[in-house]
Design an enzyme around this catalytic site. Structure first.
Site, PDB file in Angstrom:
ATOM      1  CE1 TYR A  95     -53.686 -40.423 -47.228  1.00  0.00           C
ATOM      2  CE2 TYR A  95     -52.624 -38.430 -48.038  1.00  0.00           C
ATOM      3  CZ  TYR A  95     -53.755 -39.100 -47.614  1.00  0.00           C
ATOM      4  OH  TYR A  95     -54.967 -38.440 -47.583  1.00  0.00           O
ATOM      5  CB  THR A 153     -53.263 -27.056 -49.874  1.00  0.00           C
ATOM      6  OG1 THR A 153     -51.991 -26.830 -49.279  1.00  0.00           O
ATOM      7  CG2 THR A 153     -54.301 -26.163 -49.215  1.00  0.00           C
TER       8      THR A 153
END
Length: 391
Positions: free
Chosen positions: A139, A167
Site C-alpha cells: 500500500y 495520518t
C-alpha cells in the site's frame, strides 16, 4: 489558481471516510457542481471506463480520495490487491485528468509512505530514506507512486497536482467491518459487542450483525454461530483481545478535519507555493504572449534547471502533530462505550510500525491547523456508530 463556486469538481471515492467528508465540506462552502460515482457506476481500475467518464464530464478539478484500504490483517492477506488496485486507480485517474486538461488535482495518500524507522516526528523529506514497514509495504509503495506521479506531472508538464498525506483517520462513514477495518473502528466495535454480550442484549447484537455481517454471519444466525465468529476476532463476554502489545504510538485525525485541510489546500495552495517558485510555470516552460503555459516548450523540463536544483518531497503531511499509545486509545474507547470488562493484548500478533508521528509544520505554514482533539473525537465516533445501527 482559483476555483469558482461553479467549478465542476469530481470527488473520486465520495462515499468513503474522507471522500464523503470532503464532499460535505465543499457543499458547506457553496460548491454545488460536484460529481460523484459509486464503484458500481464507475470502476476506477478500468482504464476505458475512466476515459469515457472524463470524456463526458470534463471536470475542472479532481479530488482523488478513492483507494483500496484496510488494516494490518487485510494488508497481510491481500498484498497483491493492495498494490495493483491502488496503482490502477491512480494511473487511470491522474493520466486522464491530464489528458482532459483538469486545472487542479488533489491526491490523498497516507503517512505509511514513510520508513518504519524514520526520525520522529516525520518530515516530508524522510520519504525514501530507509526501508518501509513490511506489513503495509505494498500500500505504501502504491501511495508513493501516486505522489510521485503528481510531482512528476507538475515538473514535466506544468500541471497543478498536489498530494496530501494524512495520518490515521477516523470519523463518520468509517469502516467497522472486523475483517478489514483500521485500528480505532475495529477496537470500538469489539468493545461494544463484548459489552452487549455481557448485557445479554441480543436485540442490539443482532442489529449490529445485520448492518455489518462478519464472515457472512448475520443477526439471523443462531446465538452460538454469532458468538463463535465473534470469538475469532477476540470478542468474548465482557472481554476483548486486541492485536500486539498496545505500546505503538499513533496519531489520529478526525476525518472532517482532514476534509477541511484538503479543501483548504485545494482552494488556496498551488504547487509553485510548495516548492517556493513564484514563477513556476514560466520558469519551467516559458509563457506564450497571452500568459498561458506553453507545454510544447520542453527547454525547462524536469528538475534539470540548475538554479532550482532537485525538486522532491512536494507532498504535504496532514495531521495533529500529537500521539498516544494503542493502549491509551483503548482506554478512551472503553470510557466512551461504558465498558466495564477486560481488554487484553495478544503479544504474538504484530504491532506494525512502532511510532508514526508526523511533522505538520508545512501544513501550519500554509494556514491550517486541526480542531478536534482525540478524546472528543472518540466520543463523536461512538455516537455516530450507534446511530448508524438505527439508520
Amino acid at each position: 489558481m482559483t476555483l469558482s463556486k461553479d467549478s465542476k469538481i469530481y470527488v473520486a471515492g465520495h462515499r468513503g471516510l474522507v471522500g464523503s467528508a470532503i464532499w460535505n465540506n465543499l457543499k458547506k462552502r457553496g460548491f454545488n457542481n460536484l460529481i460523484g460515482k459509486t464503484h458500481h457506476e464507475l470502476d476506477l481500475t478500468e482504464q476505458a471506463a475512466v476515459r469515457k467518464f472524463f470524456d463526458e464530464e470534463r471536470p475542472d478539478a479532481v479530488v482523488l480520495a478513492a483507494a483500496f484500504v484496510g488494516g494490518i490483517m487485510a494488508n497481510s492477506l491481500y498484498r497483491a490487491d493492495f498494490i495493483m488496485q491502488n496503482m490502477k486507480i491512480q494511473c487511470n485517474v491522474i493520466s486522464e485528468a491530464y489528458a482532459h486538461g483538469v486545472k487542479k488535482l488533489l491526491f490523498l495518500g497516507s503517512t505509511c509512505i514513510y520508513p518504519k524507522n524514520a526520525p520522529q516526528p516525520m518530515r516530508e523529506d524522510a520519504l525514501l530514506t530507509s526501508p518501509l514497514e513490511y506489513t503495509n509495504e505494498e500500500y505504501a509503495i502504491a501511495k508513493i507512486a501516486g505522489l510521485k506521479m503528481c510531482e512528476s506531472y507538475n515538473l514535466q508538464y506544468g500541471t497543478n497536482y498536489i498530494a496530501v498525506m494524512p495520518t490515521n483517520l477516523y470519523g463518520p462513514n468509517d469502516n467497522f467491518h472486523l475483517e478489514n477495518s483500521h485500528v480505532m473502528p475495529a477496537m470500538m466495535r469489539k468493545v461494544y459487542l463484548a459489552k452487549l454480550i455481557h448485557d445479554n442484549d441480543w436485540q442490539s447484537i443482532r442489529r449490529d450483525m445485520d448492518v455489518r455481517p462478519v464472515e457472512n454471519i448475520t443477526g439471523h444466525n443462531s446465538d452460538d454461530e454469532i458468538l463463535s465468529v465473534l470469538s475469532k476476532y477476540g470478542i468474548e463476554n465482557n472481554a476483548v483481545t486486541l492485536w500486539g502489545t498496545g505500546s505503538p504510538l499513533r496519531e489520529f485525525l478526525w476525518s472532517e478535519d482532514m476534509a477541511d485541510a484538503s479543501v483548504h489546500v485545494l482552494l488556496n495552495v498551488d504547487f509553485k507555493e510548495i516548492i517556493g517558485v513564484e514563477k513556476y510555470s514560466s520558469v519551467f516552460y516559458g509563457a506564450t504572449a497571452d500568459g498561458a503555459v506553453d507545454r510544447n516548450n520542453s527547454s525547462g523540463r524536469g528538475g534539470a534547471i540548475p538554479e532550482l536544483g532537485e525538486i522532491r518531497n512536494c507532498h504535504i503531511n496532514v495531521g495533529t502533530g500529537k500521539e498516544l499509545t494503542i493502549r491509551e486509545l483503548s482506554e478512551l474507547v472503553v470510557k466512551a462505550v461504558g465498558f466495564m470488562g477486560t481488554v487484553n493484548f495478544d503479544k504474538s500478533k504484530p504491532d506494525g510500525t512502532p511510532r508514526k508521528l508526523i511533522d505538520v509544520s508545512k501544513l501550519h505554514s500554509l494556514g491550517w491547523t486541526h480542531k478536534v482533539e482525540i478524546d472528543e473525537g472518540v466520543k463523536l465516533l461512538f455516537e455516530w456508530y450507534r446511530n448508524s445501527l438505527t439508520m
